[in-house]
Design a protein around this motif. Structure first.
Motif, PDB file in Angstrom:
ATOM      1  N   LEU A 109       3.109 -26.402 -13.178  1.00  0.00           N
ATOM      2  CA  LEU A 109       4.019 -26.410 -12.034  1.00  0.00           C
ATOM      3  C   LEU A 109       4.230 -27.826 -11.502  1.00  0.00           C
ATOM      4  O   LEU A 109       5.358 -28.253 -11.263  1.00  0.00           O
ATOM      5  N   ASN A 126       6.458 -30.646 -13.247  1.00  0.00           N
ATOM      6  CA  ASN A 126       7.909 -30.504 -13.304  1.00  0.00           C
ATOM      7  C   ASN A 126       8.503 -30.362 -11.910  1.00  0.00           C
ATOM      8  O   ASN A 126       9.317 -29.478 -11.651  1.00  0.00           O
ATOM      9  N   TRP A 136      12.192 -26.820 -10.615  1.00  0.00           N
ATOM     10  CA  TRP A 136      12.152 -25.417 -10.216  1.00  0.00           C
ATOM     11  C   TRP A 136      13.035 -25.222  -8.995  1.00  0.00           C
ATOM     12  O   TRP A 136      13.030 -26.043  -8.078  1.00  0.00           O
ATOM     13  N   SER A 137      13.763 -24.132  -8.961  1.00  0.00           N
ATOM     14  CA  SER A 137      14.535 -23.809  -7.767  1.00  0.00           C
ATOM     15  C   SER A 137      13.609 -23.186  -6.731  1.00  0.00           C
ATOM     16  O   SER A 137      12.535 -22.660  -7.055  1.00  0.00           O
ATOM     17  N   ASP A 168      12.956 -19.567  -7.617  1.00  0.00           N
ATOM     18  CA  ASP A 168      11.965 -19.377  -8.690  1.00  0.00           C
ATOM     19  C   ASP A 168      10.555 -19.539  -8.147  1.00  0.00           C
ATOM     20  O   ASP A 168       9.644 -18.768  -8.482  1.00  0.00           O
ATOM     21  N   LEU A 169      10.347 -20.549  -7.332  1.00  0.00           N
ATOM     22  CA  LEU A 169       9.016 -20.813  -6.793  1.00  0.00           C
ATOM     23  C   LEU A 169       8.589 -19.726  -5.813  1.00  0.00           C
ATOM     24  O   LEU A 169       7.414 -19.341  -5.782  1.00  0.00           O
ATOM     25  N   ALA A 196       2.630 -23.147  -5.488  1.00  0.00           N
ATOM     26  CA  ALA A 196       3.992 -22.623  -5.608  1.00  0.00           C
ATOM     27  C   ALA A 196       4.671 -22.573  -4.239  1.00  0.00           C
ATOM     28  O   ALA A 196       5.859 -22.916  -4.107  1.00  0.00           O
TER      29      ALA A 196
END
Length: 426
Positions: free
Chosen positions: A301, A304, A308-309, A312-313, A346
């Protein structure tokens, strides 16, 4: 005229000749606890490779396809259910009421407990190794310690085994010192704090050093460090930690109800396969990152950031929280700290995706801090893990301040652990 109230005299220092004999058993327990942890982890990793790479490759299907995740998690539930049902000791007490420590289990329970934990780790269950490994090391240390030095108090062996295992898990004795110091404050005794920490810290240091020499663990992430935090960073940490704590409390409030629902099924060969099936469906929904204990997935995680949008998270955090509650409710053996760290990462990255001006290290560390405070109520460990993930000492002051409103949110509320009766632990 007011008079000064006399203060209690300071505790007398513990003589050196009392402290020195504590070193050998602390070193032995530290090394032994680390080797047991590394051995179980390595065995679980090997089995994971077979189950998720070798076997699906041989069958010509995707190792992380939705179908394979559902099949694999259900099969893991069946395998763990058989251990809980048939192996002596039934893999220990209800894991929903197991914390970091506790009373020593009979040594005969240890093989089943470790087998159930290893199967869960390899099979993709959203739990970590900490609770079963600590319980196993406490049982073994107490059993051996009572044979070698029956006059020593039971609490001494429990403290040494707990400290050694926590040191091994985190690769540093600092986390163990923080946990044990919290426990010692709640149980005043003879001698100064550092006298009472002497043997546990020795065990934790031996456990941490052994793990680093044998396994080279790392909690480091690729997040850019924050060198000069400002007022905006402080505001972001305060808000994210508080919101993360509220998010974590959702799982804490749901926990006893989900546990009670699975308890009505009564038999482990019904509870665990059904729980595995639900976890497989959640894995198919959230993707492979929501499987396993979460440590390696955290590194994926954070490697990147920006890729990630926020949606998504948010899905990753929500699915992992539900998976953690299901796994801990239906009877899988495992700990809750490592999956909670993934949820916090996240959540923090989701906040950073919504407000890109927030430094990722601030967002991630604050998210982890809030989730861990909600689920564990271990203040020092929550601060320690959050600071380690941030890889920046300058952020510690922010985290200390951010912990205050988050603590006001969680104190007195249910945590992700139950009383033996099934009621929420507060």
């Amino acid at each position: 005229m007011a008079t000064d109230t006399p203060s209690a005299p300071p505790a007398p220092p513990t003589p050196v000749h009392v402290l020195l004999p504590q070193i050998p058993p602390a070193l032995v327990i530290g090394v032994g606890a680390s080797l047991l942890y590394v051995g179980i982890s390595k065995a679980a990793d090997r089995l994971r490779d077979v189950l998720w790479t070798t076997l699906p490759d041989a069958l010509g299907i995707g190792g992380y396809s939705s179908l394979w995740m559902i099949v694999m998690l259900t099969a893991t539930g069946i395998a763990v259910g058989l251990v809980v049902w048939k192996v002596y000791g039934h893999a220990g007490p209800d894991p929903a009421s197991m914390g970091l420590g506790g009373s020593p289990l009979p040594p005969g329970v240890v093989p089943g407990l470790l087998a159930a934990s290893m199967l869960a780790l390899a099979g993709g269950v959203s739990l970590g190794p900490e609770n079963p490994i600590i319980a196993a090391n406490i049982a073994l240390a107490y059993w051996l310690g009572r044979k070698v030095a029956p006059q020593a108090p039971a609490a001494a062996w429990v403290a040494l085994a707990s400290s050694a295992t926590i040191g091994a898990l985190f690769g540093t004795p600092v986390a163990a010192a923080l946990v044990i110091s919290e426990a010692l404050v709640q149980r005043p005794g003879q001698g100064s704090l550092w006298d009472r920490l002497f043997a546990p810290l020795t065990a934790a240091g031996a456990g941490a050093l052994t793990t680093r020499l044998v396994d080279h663990p790392s909690f480091e992430t690729s997040l850019p460090p924050v060198t000069h935090p400002g007022w905006g960073d402080l505001l972001a940490a305060l808000v994210i930690a508080t919101l993360a704590a509220l998010f974590g409390l959702l799982g804490c409030y749901a926990f006893p109800h989900v546990h009670r629902a699975f308890g009505r099924l009564r038999h482990p060969m019904v509870m665990l396969p059904l729980g595995g099936l639900v976890l497989g469906l959640l894995g198919a929904l959230g993707g492979p990152l929501t499987l396993f204990k979460g440590l390696e997935e955290v590194k994926q995680l954070t490697s990147n950031v920006g890729g990630w949008s926020s949606g998504d998270l948010a899905k990753l955090a929500a699915v992992k929280l539900v998976a953690l509650v299901i796994a801990a409710s239906c009877g899988f053996r495992g700990g809750r700290i490592f999956p909670a760290v993934f949820i916090g990462v996240a959540f923090g990255l989701m906040a950073q995706a919504l407000v890109p001006e927030i430094p990722p290290a601030v967002a991630v560390s604050a998210g982890v801090l809030g989730i861990l405070l909600a689920t564990t109520r271990q203040g020092w460990v929550s601060l320690f893990v959050a600071a380690v993930l941030a890889s920046s000492t300058s952020i510690i002051a922010l985290l200390c301040l951010a912990s205050l409103p988050a603590w006001l949110v969680v104190t007195g509320r249910p945590q992700l652990e139950l009383e033996p009766s099934g009621a929420s632990l507060r």
